[in-house]
Write a protein that holds these residues in place. Structure first.
Motif, PDB file in Angstrom:
ATOM      1  N   TYR A  92       0.815  -1.218   0.000  1.00  0.00           N
ATOM      2  CA  TYR A  92       0.000   0.000   0.000  1.00  0.00           C
ATOM      3  C   TYR A  92       0.848   1.267   0.000  1.00  0.00           C
ATOM      4  O   TYR A  92       0.321   2.364  -0.216  1.00  0.00           O
ATOM      5  N   THR A  93       2.146   1.164   0.260  1.00  0.00           N
ATOM      6  CA  THR A  93       3.019   2.345   0.220  1.00  0.00           C
ATOM      7  C   THR A  93       3.946   2.328  -0.996  1.00  0.00           C
ATOM      8  O   THR A  93       4.130   3.365  -1.648  1.00  0.00           O
ATOM      9  N   LEU A  94       4.514   1.173  -1.308  1.00  0.00           N
ATOM     10  CA  LEU A  94       5.485   1.116  -2.400  1.00  0.00           C
ATOM     11  C   LEU A  94       4.840   1.272  -3.774  1.00  0.00           C
ATOM     12  O   LEU A  94       5.386   1.955  -4.648  1.00  0.00           O
ATOM     13  N   ILE A  95       3.697   0.637  -3.975  1.00  0.00           N
ATOM     14  CA  ILE A  95       3.093   0.678  -5.315  1.00  0.00           C
ATOM     15  C   ILE A  95       2.589   2.077  -5.673  1.00  0.00           C
ATOM     16  O   ILE A  95       2.905   2.598  -6.765  1.00  0.00           O
ATOM     17  N   PRO A  96       1.826   2.766  -4.802  1.00  0.00           N
ATOM     18  CA  PRO A  96       1.405   4.138  -5.168  1.00  0.00           C
ATOM     19  C   PRO A  96       2.582   5.086  -5.378  1.00  0.00           C
ATOM     20  O   PRO A  96       2.574   5.890  -6.326  1.00  0.00           O
ATOM     21  N   THR A  97       3.595   5.019  -4.509  1.00  0.00           N
ATOM     22  CA  THR A  97       4.742   5.914  -4.684  1.00  0.00           C
ATOM     23  C   THR A  97       5.568   5.522  -5.908  1.00  0.00           C
ATOM     24  O   THR A  97       6.224   6.381  -6.513  1.00  0.00           O
ATOM     25  N   SER A  98       5.528   4.256  -6.288  1.00  0.00           N
ATOM     26  CA  SER A  98       6.201   3.832  -7.519  1.00  0.00           C
ATOM     27  C   SER A  98       5.531   4.451  -8.737  1.00  0.00           C
ATOM     28  O   SER A  98       6.199   4.882  -9.688  1.00  0.00           O
ATOM     29  N   VAL A  99       4.206   4.513  -8.714  1.00  0.00           N
ATOM     30  CA  VAL A  99       3.461   5.135  -9.817  1.00  0.00           C
ATOM     31  C   VAL A  99       3.803   6.626  -9.904  1.00  0.00           C
ATOM     32  O   VAL A  99       4.047   7.167 -10.996  1.00  0.00           O
ATOM     33  N   ILE A 100       3.845   7.297  -8.741  1.00  0.00           N
ATOM     34  CA  ILE A 100       4.172   8.726  -8.720  1.00  0.00           C
ATOM     35  C   ILE A 100       5.571   8.966  -9.269  1.00  0.00           C
ATOM     36  O   ILE A 100       5.802   9.869 -10.087  1.00  0.00           O
ATOM     37  N   LEU A 101       6.540   8.159  -8.819  1.00  0.00           N
ATOM     38  CA  LEU A 101       7.902   8.295  -9.333  1.00  0.00           C
ATOM     39  C   LEU A 101       7.938   8.107 -10.838  1.00  0.00           C
ATOM     40  O   LEU A 101       8.578   8.889 -11.561  1.00  0.00           O
ATOM     41  N   GLY A 102       7.261   7.061 -11.320  1.00  0.00           N
ATOM     42  CA  GLY A 102       7.272   6.774 -12.743  1.00  0.00           C
ATOM     43  C   GLY A 102       6.690   7.894 -13.583  1.00  0.00           C
ATOM     44  O   GLY A 102       7.207   8.225 -14.658  1.00  0.00           O
ATOM     45  N   MET A 103       5.630   8.529 -13.086  1.00  0.00           N
ATOM     46  CA  MET A 103       5.015   9.609 -13.846  1.00  0.00           C
ATOM     47  C   MET A 103       5.937  10.822 -13.940  1.00  0.00           C
ATOM     48  O   MET A 103       5.872  11.593 -14.902  1.00  0.00           O
ATOM     49  N   GLY A 104       6.823  10.984 -12.952  1.00  0.00           N
ATOM     50  CA  GLY A 104       7.780  12.086 -13.014  1.00  0.00           C
ATOM     51  C   GLY A 104       9.098  11.704 -13.641  1.00  0.00           C
ATOM     52  O   GLY A 104       9.909  12.579 -13.984  1.00  0.00           O
ATOM     53  N   GLY A 105       9.359  10.405 -13.820  1.00  0.00           N
ATOM     54  CA  GLY A 105      10.655   9.946 -14.289  1.00  0.00           C
ATOM     55  C   GLY A 105      10.982  10.346 -15.719  1.00  0.00           C
ATOM     56  O   GLY A 105      12.063  10.877 -15.992  1.00  0.00           O
ATOM     57  N   SER A 106      10.068  10.096 -16.632  1.00  0.00           N
ATOM     58  CA  SER A 106      10.337  10.422 -18.029  1.00  0.00           C
ATOM     59  C   SER A 106      10.477  11.926 -18.258  1.00  0.00           C
ATOM     60  O   SER A 106      11.431  12.362 -18.916  1.00  0.00           O
ATOM     61  N   PRO A 107       9.579  12.771 -17.713  1.00  0.00           N
ATOM     62  CA  PRO A 107       9.795  14.214 -17.867  1.00  0.00           C
ATOM     63  C   PRO A 107      11.120  14.680 -17.268  1.00  0.00           C
ATOM     64  O   PRO A 107      11.781  15.562 -17.836  1.00  0.00           O
ATOM     65  N   LEU A 108      11.516  14.101 -16.136  1.00  0.00           N
ATOM     66  CA  LEU A 108      12.779  14.485 -15.499  1.00  0.00           C
ATOM     67  C   LEU A 108      13.960  14.223 -16.422  1.00  0.00           C
ATOM     68  O   LEU A 108      14.780  15.107 -16.689  1.00  0.00           O
ATOM     69  N   TRP A 109      14.058  13.003 -16.933  1.00  0.00           N
ATOM     70  CA  TRP A 109      15.195  12.636 -17.778  1.00  0.00           C
ATOM     71  C   TRP A 109      15.151  13.333 -19.130  1.00  0.00           C
ATOM     72  O   TRP A 109      16.187  13.756 -19.652  1.00  0.00           O
ATOM     73  N   SER A 110      13.975  13.449 -19.696  1.00  0.00           N
ATOM     74  CA  SER A 110      13.871  14.117 -20.995  1.00  0.00           C
ATOM     75  C   SER A 110      14.215  15.593 -20.886  1.00  0.00           C
ATOM     76  O   SER A 110      14.876  16.161 -21.763  1.00  0.00           O
ATOM     77  N   ALA A 111      13.782  16.237 -19.797  1.00  0.00           N
ATOM     78  CA  ALA A 111      14.112  17.647 -19.590  1.00  0.00           C
ATOM     79  C   ALA A 111      15.613  17.822 -19.398  1.00  0.00           C
ATOM     80  O   ALA A 111      16.211  18.791 -19.896  1.00  0.00           O
ATOM     81  N   LYS A 112      16.231  16.899 -18.670  1.00  0.00           N
ATOM     82  CA  LYS A 112      17.687  16.967 -18.483  1.00  0.00           C
ATOM     83  C   LYS A 112      18.405  16.846 -19.804  1.00  0.00           C
ATOM     84  O   LYS A 112      19.329  17.628 -20.110  1.00  0.00           O
ATOM     85  N   CYS A 113      18.026  15.865 -20.605  1.00  0.00           N
ATOM     86  CA  CYS A 113      18.674  15.668 -21.909  1.00  0.00           C
ATOM     87  C   CYS A 113      18.439  16.865 -22.825  1.00  0.00           C
ATOM     88  O   CYS A 113      19.343  17.299 -23.555  1.00  0.00           O
ATOM     89  N   THR A 114      17.221  17.398 -22.809  1.00  0.00           N
ATOM     90  CA  THR A 114      16.910  18.568 -23.623  1.00  0.00           C
ATOM     91  C   THR A 114      17.764  19.757 -23.213  1.00  0.00           C
ATOM     92  O   THR A 114      18.327  20.476 -24.055  1.00  0.00           O
ATOM     93  N   LEU A 115      17.910  19.962 -21.907  1.00  0.00           N
ATOM     94  CA  LEU A 115      18.698  21.091 -21.409  1.00  0.00           C
ATOM     95  C   LEU A 115      20.169  20.957 -21.812  1.00  0.00           C
ATOM     96  O   LEU A 115      20.792  21.926 -22.248  1.00  0.00           O
TER      97      LEU A 115
END
Length: 471
Positions: A92-115
């Motif tokens: 009940y703690t790992l799965i919801p926070t895993s979803v939150i991390l995943g939703m921010g993961g791609s924008p984080l890395w793509s923004a870094k590469c773009t920058l």
């Protein structure tokens, strides 16, 4: 004096170093620390499945609306929530926070590469160098600092868990289940013990602290170099679906299709080291408190080689480096198939991750650089695709982790390595014969224009380049 582009590269690199000191340490421990019912590995699968979804639908829109800087800050916040979830690990703690991390993961890395790509294109004419060479250098500097996070994060875990006074001995009977060749769940047949909860809280608390520090560093010190482009995008709304589906639109480019196996292999090889090697070789034979020390060797060689190879690529090109990484991984994979780990062979446990780190330095830095060179006008969508296919490799590898034998996983890894090497060299051959034209000088420089008139003649091109992603 450090120029403005280099300053931004260093700031984002230090921010990622701090953030992944936390996440990298947690990822290395999930298969051992939260092994019950495969909960840790499942949470990693959920993370990368969520990253795939955010790569498909969220990344280009978020970067264009927020700009690179604030997209990175938001993405880092998503990673911190996963550390918080590990304070009291459960479904009940790992799965919801895993979803939150995943939703921010791609924008984080793509923004870094773009920058980094924007900074490279801005700096190239100032140094009278090809944009590809400057981009290679910047990615090398980034991964020099970023990959050292494996040293600090895993050092923290090893020192804290090593203070446990109740570490059980591993018997010869238990050792027969370690390594490839014996298809059995080592959690059922070993004395592997979870560290005391107080030590887990101490470690995770430290990880939360360095994650928050990363957000502060980027929010305070990183220049918002594409602020005007983001404002212009918000003021000139494009049809929602054109931006929403920009990631898929780029799949029409055959060069991107060729790079899919390479991106997926990056996910396979990282998941193998952090999930399979740490569990079936290190934890099984030495204990969980040695996982950190093994991964320190990976991080140290990865960090140094990222910088060295970034400079070396200016003289050799990327293709020889890809060949070196493929040969390195091939040799390690074949050795792991036949090696029977034993505590008496202690140095060997650290040699494998050190060699793996040398290869991973190429897979990470040079693959990102290749995407930046091939798709300079569709950066957001290109890096979103890179992140999406890499994440698919993670998902597949973590998904079958608890269902098939280790030697089968190694053969799958070997097959993907061969395929990715062939397609990668084909992409390099195509680029050598038909080079991609770099973005015109000054395209990204509307904010810098306040301090210099160097790019005045090019300012009217900004909207055209920014909107090409969705055409």
């Amino acid at each position: 004096m450090i120029d403005r582009n280099m300053k931004n590269v260093l700031v984002v690199s230090i921010g990622f170093l701090s953030l992944f000191t936390a996440y990298g340490g947690l990822q290395s421990l999930q298969s051992s620390l939260n092994a019950e019912d495969g909960m840790g590995v499942t949470s990693l699968s959920v993370i990368y499945a969520s990253i795939i979804l955010s790569s498909m639908f969220l990344t280009p829109t978020l970067i264009k609306n927020l700009g690179c800087k604030w997209t990175i800050v938001v993405g880092m916040g998503c990673y911190v929530t996963y550390s918080i979830g590990n304070l009291y690990p459960g479904w009940y703690t790992l799965i919801p926070t895993s979803v939150i991390l995943g939703m921010g993961g791609s924008p984080l890395w793509s923004a870094k590469c773009t920058l980094l790509t924007i900074c490279g294109n801005l700096q190239a004419p100032k140094e009278n160098k090809a944009a590809a060479d400057v981009i290679n250098k910047y990615f090398g500097i980034f991964f020099l600092l970023f990959q050292s996070s494996a040293v600090w994060g895993n050092l923290m875990s090893s020192l804290i868990f090593g203070s446990d006074t109740d570490i059980p001995d591993i018997s010869e009977e238990d050792l027969q289940y370690c390594g490839a060749g014996v298809c059995i769940d080592i959690n059922v047949n070993s004395t592997t013990k979870r560290p005391a909860q107080e030590l887990v809280w101490t470690l995770v608390g430290c990880y939360i602290g360095v994650g928050v520090l990363a957000m502060i560093i980027v929010a305070v010190f990183l220049d918002n170099i594409d602020r005007d482009q983001a404002q212009e995008f918000r003021g000139n709304r494009e049809p929602f679906w054109s931006t929403f589906l920009a990631t898929f639109t780029l799949l029409k480019d055959k060069r991107l299709i060729i790079l899919i196996p390479l991106s997926m292999y990056s996910g396979f090889e990282q998941s193998f080291l952090s999930g399979e090697y740490t569990k079936n070789y290190v934890t099984c034979s030495l204990g969980i408190h040695y996982v950190g020390y093994a991964m320190i060797c990976f991080g140290a060689t990865n960090s140094l080689c990222s910088f060295m190879f970034g400079r070396l690529a200016e003289y050799t090109g990327r293709a020889p480096l890809f060949c070196f990484a493929a040969a390195n991984n091939f040799a390690c994979i074949m050795a792991l198939l036949f090696w029977r780990p034993h505590p008496d062979q202690l140095p060997v446990f650290f040699v494998f991750p050190a060699l793996w780190g040398m290869a991973d330095a190429v897979w990470q830095a040079q693959t990102n650089s290749l995407y930046g060179v091939l798709f300079p006008r569709q950066k957001e969508a290109a890096f979103a695709n890179c992140c999406m296919w890499e994440s698919l490799g993670f998902v597949i590898a973590f998904a079958y982790s608890t269902f098939i034998c280790l030697d089968t996983k190694i053969y799958i890894l070997l097959g993907v390595l061969i395929l990715s090497t062939v397609t990668c060299l084909w992409a390099e051959y195509q680029e050598h014969n038909n080079p991609t034209l770099p973005v015109e000088e000054g395209v990204y420089d509307k904010d810098y224009k306040k301090n210099t008139d160097q790019y005045t003649d090019y300012s009217k091109n900004i909207h055209q380049i920014i909107t090409q992603t969705s055409l």
